[in-house]
Design a protein around this motif. Sequence first.
Motif, PDB file in Angstrom:
ATOM      1  N   ASP A  90       0.847  -1.187   0.000  1.00 23.20           N
ATOM      2  CA  ASP A  90       0.000   0.000   0.000  1.00 23.20           C
ATOM      3  C   ASP A  90       0.891   1.249   0.000  1.00 23.20           C
ATOM      4  OD1 ASP A  90      -2.786   1.305   0.703  1.00 23.20           O
ATOM      5  OD2 ASP A  90      -1.316   2.185   2.081  1.00 23.20           O
ATOM      6  N   ARG A  91       0.544   2.212  -0.831  1.00 23.47           N
ATOM      7  CA  ARG A  91       1.378   3.403  -1.020  1.00 23.47           C
ATOM      8  C   ARG A  91       1.612   4.174   0.285  1.00 23.47           C
ATOM      9  NH1 ARG A  91       2.767   6.680  -5.351  1.00 23.47           N
ATOM     10  NH2 ARG A  91       3.223   8.811  -4.755  1.00 23.47           N
ATOM     11  N   LYS A  92       0.525   4.503   1.000  1.00 21.52           N
ATOM     12  CA  LYS A  92       0.662   5.291   2.233  1.00 21.52           C
ATOM     13  C   LYS A  92       1.469   4.543   3.289  1.00 21.52           C
ATOM     14  CE  LYS A  92      -3.480   8.175   1.773  1.00 21.52           C
ATOM     15  NZ  LYS A  92      -4.805   8.518   2.344  1.00 21.52           N
ATOM     16  N   GLU A  93       1.216   3.243   3.391  1.00 17.10           N
ATOM     17  CA  GLU A  93       1.956   2.427   4.361  1.00 17.10           C
ATOM     18  C   GLU A  93       3.439   2.374   4.014  1.00 17.10           C
ATOM     19  OE1 GLU A  93       0.209  -1.421   4.689  1.00 17.10           O
ATOM     20  OE2 GLU A  93      -1.699  -0.671   5.475  1.00 17.10           O
ATOM     21  N   MET A  94       3.743   2.356   2.707  1.00 16.59           N
ATOM     22  CA  MET A  94       5.143   2.295   2.282  1.00 16.59           C
ATOM     23  C   MET A  94       5.857   3.604   2.601  1.00 16.59           C
ATOM     24  SD  MET A  94       7.172   0.043   0.998  1.00 16.59           S
ATOM     25  CE  MET A  94       8.882   0.402   1.352  1.00 16.59           C
ATOM     26  N   VAL A  95       5.207   4.730   2.358  1.00 13.38           N
ATOM     27  CA  VAL A  95       5.803   6.032   2.689  1.00 13.38           C
ATOM     28  C   VAL A  95       6.120   6.089   4.182  1.00 13.38           C
ATOM     29  CG1 VAL A  95       5.356   8.516   2.861  1.00 13.38           C
ATOM     30  CG2 VAL A  95       4.734   7.290   0.771  1.00 13.38           C
ATOM     31  N   SER A  96       5.175   5.643   5.006  1.00 16.76           N
ATOM     32  CA  SER A  96       5.367   5.638   6.460  1.00 16.76           C
ATOM     33  C   SER A  96       6.517   4.721   6.863  1.00 16.76           C
ATOM     34  CB  SER A  96       4.063   5.189   7.139  1.00 16.76           C
ATOM     35  OG  SER A  96       4.230   5.127   8.537  1.00 16.76           O
ATOM     36  N   GLU A  97       6.620   3.567   6.184  1.00 12.75           N
ATOM     37  CA  GLU A  97       7.688   2.591   6.491  1.00 12.75           C
ATOM     38  C   GLU A  97       9.063   3.164   6.145  1.00 12.75           C
ATOM     39  OE1 GLU A  97       8.891  -0.832   8.205  1.00 12.75           O
ATOM     40  OE2 GLU A  97       6.766  -0.378   7.888  1.00 12.75           O
ATOM     41  N   ILE A  98       9.170   3.848   5.019  1.00 11.99           N
ATOM     42  CA  ILE A  98      10.449   4.446   4.608  1.00 11.99           C
ATOM     43  C   ILE A  98      10.862   5.522   5.610  1.00 11.99           C
ATOM     44  CG2 ILE A  98      11.638   5.795   2.832  1.00 11.99           C
ATOM     45  CD1 ILE A  98       9.598   4.496   0.801  1.00 11.99           C
ATOM     46  N   GLU A  99       9.909   6.402   5.945  1.00  8.27           N
ATOM     47  CA  GLU A  99      10.212   7.473   6.897  1.00  8.27           C
ATOM     48  C   GLU A  99      10.666   6.901   8.245  1.00  8.27           C
ATOM     49  OE1 GLU A  99       7.912  10.986   9.383  1.00  8.27           O
ATOM     50  OE2 GLU A  99       7.042  10.330   7.465  1.00  8.27           O
ATOM     51  N   SER A 100       9.964   5.892   8.712  1.00  5.30           N
ATOM     52  CA  SER A 100      10.307   5.257   9.983  1.00  5.30           C
ATOM     53  C   SER A 100      11.696   4.619   9.935  1.00  5.30           C
ATOM     54  CB  SER A 100       9.246   4.203  10.325  1.00  5.30           C
ATOM     55  OG  SER A 100       9.621   3.471  11.464  1.00  5.30           O
ATOM     56  N   SER A 101      12.011   3.942   8.824  1.00  5.84           N
ATOM     57  CA  SER A 101      13.309   3.265   8.680  1.00  5.84           C
ATOM     58  C   SER A 101      14.461   4.263   8.661  1.00  5.84           C
ATOM     59  CB  SER A 101      13.325   2.424   7.396  1.00  5.84           C
ATOM     60  OG  SER A 101      12.355   1.406   7.464  1.00  5.84           O
TER      61      SER A 101
END
Length: 381
Positions: free
Chosen positions: A339-350
């Motif tokens: 999911d696009r939004k979840e991926m953006v959040s995952e990248i930022e968190s990482s």
Amino acid sequence: MKKKVALFHPWIKSQGGAEKVVLEIAKSKKFDIDIYTWAYDPENTFPEFKKYNINVLVPKYFRWLARSHLLRGLFFPLSFLKKIPLKNYDKFLISTSGLAEFITFRNYKKGQAYAYVHTPLREADQKIIEWNLQNRYRGKFFSKYLYLAAVKVYRVFEKMAWKNLDVVIFNSELTLSRAKRRNLLSGQKSHVVSPPVDFKRLKGSRAKQKKQFFYVSRLNPPKRQDLLIEAWKGFVKKHPGYELVLVGTPDNKKYLKRLHKLVGDENSIQIKNHLPDKELGKLIGSSMAGIFLGYQEDAGIVPLEILALGKPLLAVDEGGYVDLIKDNKAFYKIKERHDRKEMVSEIESSLGKFVSGYKAPKKVQKIKTKNFIEEINSILN
């Protein structure tokens, strides 16, 4: 006397991984190789191609089709029309990421038809279909159903074409798994040979380290530079003072414009095109870490180069490269989210977790890869 090989690659148009593979095979001293293609753009691909005998099978005005994601399929009828003089060759080797295998409908050398598969066509893989529907075709009703219909038709011809391949070489276990899921293998001999990696290409680059990250890849939607920009804006608000440099060849001009629009007035992000190896080496040398976000990346040479240079790598945990580096301590896995939004959040968190616990690596962990051209020579023999 050297055996003669006709090597077909559909379009030699950029400085991508597939072109690197073709170039490396062409350098083989064991075989006399002629290259055949539908489209050749000497100004935008590796200049070394000019040293080789390249036969363009269609008029120049077809070249622009190779750069269109949707219109590449118009090369399909040419598969039935264009004849390669295979009687003059001992072997026929096809380099394919999908479509190129259709050349066998008109050109088949019985028992001597080989394929180096960068991937069965990505757009016909179920995971990629789902990603495309959410990203490329969201809100595009007509285009979405045209795409799904085209995939169904394509898969019929794909199976027919693969029956004309006698030996199939995959660039990773991931691409082999795609072929198995689509039932494309029907008794052919198959091998997995990772693409060539020149670990010395960027060696010797030394520079004072900055609070900087880099991402080197083609600038196109599946590489997801747009998601990284969105994630970076959130990250840099919480962790000011860091910089991001995106480097790549702009295959997709519309996408490049979109990236610049996304960057806007965020001065911590730079986009650079066509960096020579020397400048790229300096950039990597001055950076804290490299990033790689290719969606379901077929093989992945850049992640290996980053780690070989002693730089930490923040990359998604799904891709052809993962089997080679999964135990490397400098590989910081970003959980793949479809999911696009979840991926953006995952990248930022990482990114946040990385800088919070960052320690400069003390030792470069060696990456084990086989000698590409020796493996190919052995299979062709």
